[in-house]
Scaffold this motif. Structure first.
Motif, PDB file in Angstrom:
ATOM      1  N   LEU A 149      28.492 170.934 105.759  1.00 51.67           N
ATOM      2  CA  LEU A 149      29.272 170.467 104.615  1.00 51.67           C
ATOM      3  C   LEU A 149      29.108 171.488 103.486  1.00 51.67           C
ATOM      4  N   LYS A 150      30.234 171.990 102.972  1.00 50.71           N
ATOM      5  CA  LYS A 150      30.167 173.042 101.944  1.00 50.71           C
ATOM      6  C   LYS A 150      31.079 172.692 100.780  1.00 50.71           C
ATOM      7  N   THR A 151      30.702 173.123  99.574  1.00 51.59           N
ATOM      8  CA  THR A 151      31.634 173.049  98.448  1.00 51.59           C
ATOM      9  C   THR A 151      32.757 174.048  98.731  1.00 51.59           C
ATOM     10  N   CYS A 152      33.982 173.695  98.303  1.00 44.88           N
ATOM     11  CA  CYS A 152      35.104 174.608  98.557  1.00 44.88           C
ATOM     12  C   CYS A 152      35.036 175.851  97.684  1.00 44.88           C
ATOM     13  N   ARG A 153      34.441 175.686  96.492  1.00 42.62           N
ATOM     14  CA  ARG A 153      34.408 176.793  95.533  1.00 42.62           C
ATOM     15  C   ARG A 153      32.979 177.196  95.203  1.00 42.62           C
ATOM     16  N   MET A 154      32.828 178.439  94.784  1.00 39.47           N
ATOM     17  CA  MET A 154      31.602 178.939  94.139  1.00 39.47           C
ATOM     18  C   MET A 154      30.358 178.998  95.034  1.00 39.47           C
ATOM     19  N   GLY A 155      30.493 178.795  96.319  1.00 39.42           N
ATOM     20  CA  GLY A 155      29.303 178.858  97.176  1.00 39.42           C
ATOM     21  C   GLY A 155      28.979 180.312  97.519  1.00 39.42           C
TER      22      GLY A 155
END
Ligand code: AMP
Length: 360
Positions: A149-155
């Motif tokens: 599970l990942k954030t869509c932005r800024m990772g």
């Protein structure tokens, strides 16, 4: 819109958004070719500013500072991809931004990026957009576990990511991520991580560096091996995929493409970075044209340089306290030391790298 001449000649000024080590090495490459570099970044004392002609220290959403920056440069590029889309659009109205603001916007969002790649007929990990706990539960039922599970932005460097397994508490994981814009990716049992750096010029000609193998420690790139130990067929395939993506996104500039090689030799694209990349640092010492020189050439509308590898190489990142071993590296034959001028060696901070030239 500023009148564009092709190519942009030496003595012109290249604006670079971002002041980190990538900007520093781009600025050095630009200076070697007789360009001036104007860095724009929020931090004072940035690694790139030390080697640049001029710096604007301002926030990425300071519209007055952005306008003045646009007026002072002949072309804009970036070394940091989390520039607000509105800022990139504002700059584009005044001066050429390369790679384009549209490309930047696509690569800033993991779902938009994967959709664009899949539309080109290129495989990624299976994925689903997730905006709520309900959608996460549904996505887990569809994609199965384990999953990422990942954030869509800024990772970056593993930040904004949670591994989900059979034992995970989905509600707690969702809360931990603390976003309403996420992606669930099926877990890929890869046998190797590779990357390809591709450059594309204003006329649409595309060149690639050889695929390299990347290994990570604590989610941060640790070592790059050039070339990656894969068959010629796979290497050709990875490079063809990179050119398809560069064409499909109408790239002008340089981009890194991170890929997984699976147990049955399938190649899946993981992530795009529309800028020079840590896995391309070895090209400074081991290729006819470094990734930094290539980025400058592409952005300025010049003919691209040869990506030929002069010798095999191994690049090792110096993270945090690793930098204290700098003296040792100066004593190893065929080892090239690169430090980024950062004063404080915080844990996890990229302080420099060494490239070992595997000359015969
Ligand atoms: P990223 O921020 O997407 O580059 O992910 C950082 C690292 O996490 C990658 O280099 C992989 O080692 C691992 N990773 C990311 N996504 C996946 C996935 N879908 N399956 C397995 N490993 C992954």
């Amino acid at each position: 819109m500023k009148h564009m001449t092709h190519p942009i000649s030496p003595n012109s000024t290249i604006g670079i958004l971002g002041g980190g080590q990538l900007g520093r090495m781009m600025a050095i490459a630009a200076a070697e070719m007789g360009y001036h570099v104007h860095i724009y970044c929020p931090e004072a004392d940035a690694p790139a500013s030390e080697v640049a002609y001029q710096t604007t220290t301002a926030a990425y959403d300071n519209l007055d500072a952005l306008r003045a920056f646009a007026d002072s440069v002949d072309v804009v590029t970036y070394e940091f991809e989390n520039i607000p889309a509105a800022s990139a659009a504002l700059l584009s109205a005044h001066v050429a931004v390369r790679p384009s603001a549209e490309l930047l916007q696509t690569t800033q969002h993991r779902v938009a990026e994967k959709q664009a790649i899949n539309q080109m007929g290129i495989a990624t990990a299976p994925f689903a957009a997730v905006r709520s706990l309900e959608e996460l539960t549904h996505a887990v039922a569809t994609l199965g576990l384990p999953a990422v599970l990942k954030t869509c932005r800024m990772g970056y460097d593993g930040k904004g990511q949670v591994m989900l397994s059979k034992d995970s508490d989905l509600a707690a994981s969702w809360q931990k991520l603390n976003t309403d814009d996420a992606i669930l990716e099926g877990f890929i049992r890869f046998r190797m991580e590779i990357s390809v750096i591709v450059a594309r010029d204003v006329a649409g000609h595309c060149v690639c560096y050889c695929p390299v193998q990347n290994t990570h420690l604590h989610h941060i790139l640790h070592e790059t091996t050039a070339p990656a130990p894969i068959s010629e067929i796979l290497s050709d395939k990875a490079q063809a995929m990179a050119c398809t993506i560069a064409d499909g996104l109408n790239l002008v500039g340089l981009m890194a493409i991170e890929m997984f090689v699976t147990e049955n030799d399938e190649i899946l694209v993981n992530e795009l970075a529309p800028r020079p990349h840590n896995s391309g640092h070895w090209t400074i010492d081991a290729c006819v044209t470094s990734q930094f020189t290539q980025a400058i050439r592409a952005v300025c509308g010049l003919t691209l340089g040869s990506t030929q590898r002069l010798c095999d190489a191994r690049m090792l990142n110096l993270i945090g306290d690793d930098v204290n071993d700098w003296k040792h590296y100066t004593t190893v034959p065929n080892m090239k030391l690169h430090l980024y001028g950062k004063k404080e060696a915080r844990a996890g901070r990229k302080m420099g790298h060494v490239t070992q030239l595997l000359v015969k």
